[in-house]
Design an enzyme around this catalytic site. Structure first.
Site, PDB file in Angstrom:
ATOM      1  N   GLU A   8     -43.156 -15.232 -14.325  1.00  0.00           N
ATOM      2  CA  GLU A   8     -43.474 -16.262 -15.314  1.00  0.00           C
ATOM      3  C   GLU A   8     -44.326 -15.594 -16.370  1.00  0.00           C
ATOM      4  O   GLU A   8     -45.488 -15.275 -16.119  1.00  0.00           O
ATOM      5  CB  GLU A   8     -44.283 -17.396 -14.663  1.00  0.00           C
ATOM      6  CG  GLU A   8     -43.577 -18.136 -13.557  1.00  0.00           C
ATOM      7  CD  GLU A   8     -42.418 -18.964 -14.061  1.00  0.00           C
ATOM      8  OE1 GLU A   8     -42.362 -19.240 -15.274  1.00  0.00           O
ATOM      9  OE2 GLU A   8     -41.567 -19.312 -13.244  1.00  0.00           O
TER      10      GLU A   8
ATOM     11  N   CYS B  67     -49.688 -21.105 -21.119  1.00  0.00           N
ATOM     12  CA  CYS B  67     -48.485 -20.301 -21.344  1.00  0.00           C
ATOM     13  C   CYS B  67     -47.378 -21.133 -21.978  1.00  0.00           C
ATOM     14  O   CYS B  67     -46.521 -20.610 -22.677  1.00  0.00           O
ATOM     15  CB  CYS B  67     -47.993 -19.735 -20.022  1.00  0.00           C
ATOM     16  SG  CYS B  67     -47.759 -21.012 -18.778  1.00  0.00           S
TER      17      CYS B  67
END
Ligand code: NAP
Length: 522
Positions: free
Chosen positions: A255, A294
């Site tokens: 990720e 993020c």
């Protein structure tokens, strides 16, 4: 204070000087992180040989009950976590809630999923494939728990949520976790794990934590292990190509960062509700957790005819945001995690400025509430405007990991879709429009480049969960630049830790095997 690691049933302290972690509001050192001499290989082996068998002996419902017990242990100590998040992450009360309560809520969702899977230890997919004309030979797909350790390397911005969203899924699947938090904010992760261990909530070996280090953990990975990494694209690339990872070929999911976009539909003029909702969301992206998510909005794609109005509306709201010490209740934007991150963000803004104009912020604020703007890692909420995004590269490639976004005009929905794809693969995109045709063209047009798309229209109004917020029911991760990984998504997340096997045989034999399994689609 030096953070200890929990390895093979003991709390152990590194023998080196370690790396400092700080209070980003003041720059003051709070403690040190060090894993010198901490045996990472032993942690993984303990997970495989002690934690794994302990979890394998339990049903999904029993593992769900463990997740519930973890959530209860964390809830009992909740107040202390808010304080650590303020001191070490510069979190406001709201920022800390997203991380801490988000982690606890994710554990509870997976606890309920465990309950729903019942007393089985094996899952079977619905349906049977007949493989012989006689009908006497068929196949069914079974999911069993892998027999390895789950190494979880996390980013600094979510020391709670990042830890628990990975542990929850792994534990339910029957995989023991070895967590390695980012050094800058490992204090909160370590404290939470300590409370969970002290509460006796997990079987021995099912949860360990290594504060500092990391390379030796990666070097000790074996084929049945998994590596779930969250962090920058650069570190993700390095880990993916690590010789030990290439040799052992554990399951790997990454990720990474991404240049997420929000799109305002052509129908959403300055007087529309949808326009106001989009402004609200962009302002939130430039304030919550000081922009260190993020999934955060980095690019704001606006119809050319509304671009000036949108930019001015966001800039006006930014002027009203209070930046400063998160202990002060009036503060909406705290500091970045440390001075290095601020320096990197300032360099990123300088690079974006070659293609875009700073409309608001752009540097260290002259004044902040209750702190020294230079000594603390403060960055003013920053809005840029890029007149020609089709030619721009930096605006689609550079993630300024802070309160920073760029408004860019588009001409026609096809161009908006093409510009969103310039990010090279992203975690999340949000779309603000009341037009069903635009919803269809944009949502499905950008879908191949995104892990999640959030559509906001007047019907949804303020009920949505937010562009940046990851819901455990929905998959999290994105293609390409975003790392190509996929986590969460309810039961879908279990795939990383379980093996799907096509079992072939007589239909009656398959039915007998399936008797002990719970039917589920992952
Ligand atoms: P980072 O510098 O890439 O570090 C991430 C983690 O990797 C840390 O725990 C770090 O440990 C560890 N690490 C670094 N080198 C290693 C090595 N050689 N072996 C083993 N571990 C190693 O990222 P960050 O600065 O913490 O986080 C910010 C970035 O994460 C942003 O770009 C953000 O977009 C991204 N992020 C992505 C997601 C997502 O779900 N996609 C979520 C959150 C953040 P140390 O801290 O000890 O060096």
């Amino acid at each position: 204070m030096k953070l200890k690691s929990y390895v093979a049933g003991k709390w152990v302290e590194g023998t080196g000087d370690g790396r400092p972690f700080i209070d980003p509001t003041t720059g003051e050192e709070l403690g040190r992180v060090d894993a010198t001499g901490v045996d990472g290989a032993a942690a993984l082996e303990h997970a495989r040989t002690v934690g794994g068998p302990a979890l394998a002996a339990l049903s999904f419902a029993e593992r769900g009950a463990i997740l519930r017990a973890i959530a209860d242990a964390l809830t009992a100590n909740r107040d202390a976590y808010g304080e650590i998040a303020r001191k070490n992450s510069g979190n406001t009360v709201r920022d800390a809630a997203i991380d801490i309560d988000g982690g606890i809520a994710t554990l509870k969702v997976y606890a309920r999923l465990g309950q729903s899977l019942g007393d089985a230890k094996v899952l079977v997919e619905p349906g049977e494939d007949v493989l012989a004309r006689s009908g006497n030979f068929a196949a069914r797909h079974f999911w069993t728990s892998r027999k390895g350790a789950a190494l979880q390397i996390n980013a600094f911005n979510f020391p709670s949520w990042g830890l628990w969203e990975k542990v929850a899924v792994a534990l339910l699947a029957g995989s023991p976790s070895v967590a390695k938090p980012a050094s800058a904010t490992a204090w909160l992760s370590r404290q939470m794990v300590a409370d969970v261990i002290a509460a006796g909530a997990v079987p021995e070996g099912a949860l360990q934590i290594v504060c500092g280090g990391g390379k030796d953990l990666v070097a000790a990975l074996q084929p049945m292990d998994s590596l779930a990494f969250t962090g920058s694209a650069a570190t993700g690339e390095m880990l993916r190509s690590d010789p030990a990872v290439l040799r052992a070929a554990p399951r790997v999911t990454v990720e990474a960062d991404s240049i997420n976009a929000t799109v305002l539909g052509p129908d959403a003029g300055p007087d529309s509700d949808v326009f106001a909702l989009a402004v609200r969301e962009v302002v939130s992206a430039l304030s919550v957790k000081a922009g260190q998510l993020c999934t955060n909005i980095r690019r704001v794609l606006v119809p050319a005819e509304h671009a000036d109005a949108f930019r001015d509306a966001v800039a006006a709201k930014l002027a009203g945001l209070t930046v400063g010490n998160p202990a002060d209740e009036s503060v909406r934007v705290g500091p970045l995690v440390d001075l290095d991150q601020r320096q990197t963000a300032l360099e990123g803004i300088a690079a974006l400025s070659a293609e875009a104009t700073v409309v608001a912020g752009g540097g260290i604020p002259d004044q902040v509430v209750g702190a020294d703007p230079q000594a603390g890692a403060f960055l003013a909420p920053t809005l840029l405007s890029c007149a020609d995004p089709t030619d721009g590269r930096a605006v689609h490639e550079i993630e300024v990991f802070g309160p920073c976004a760029t408004v860019m005009p588009y001409h026609g929905v096809d161009q908006a879709v093409a510009l969103a794809a310039h990010g090279g693969g992203s975690l999340a995109l949000s779309l603000f429009t009341g037009d069903r045709a635009v919803q269809r063209d944009v949502a499905l047009g950008v879908a191949p480049f995104h892990g999640r798309v959030m559509m906001v229209d007047p019907e949804v109004g303020k009920d949505h969960t937010g562009h940046g917020i990851v819901m455990p029911q929905c998959v999290h991760g994105g293609p390409g630049r975003a790392g190509g990984g996929e986590e969460l998504g309810g039961l879908r997340g279990l795939r990383l830790h379980m093996q799907r096997t096509a079992v072939q045989g007589a239909p009656a034999a398959l039915a007998a095997l399936a008797d002990d399994a719970t039917e589920a689609t992952l």
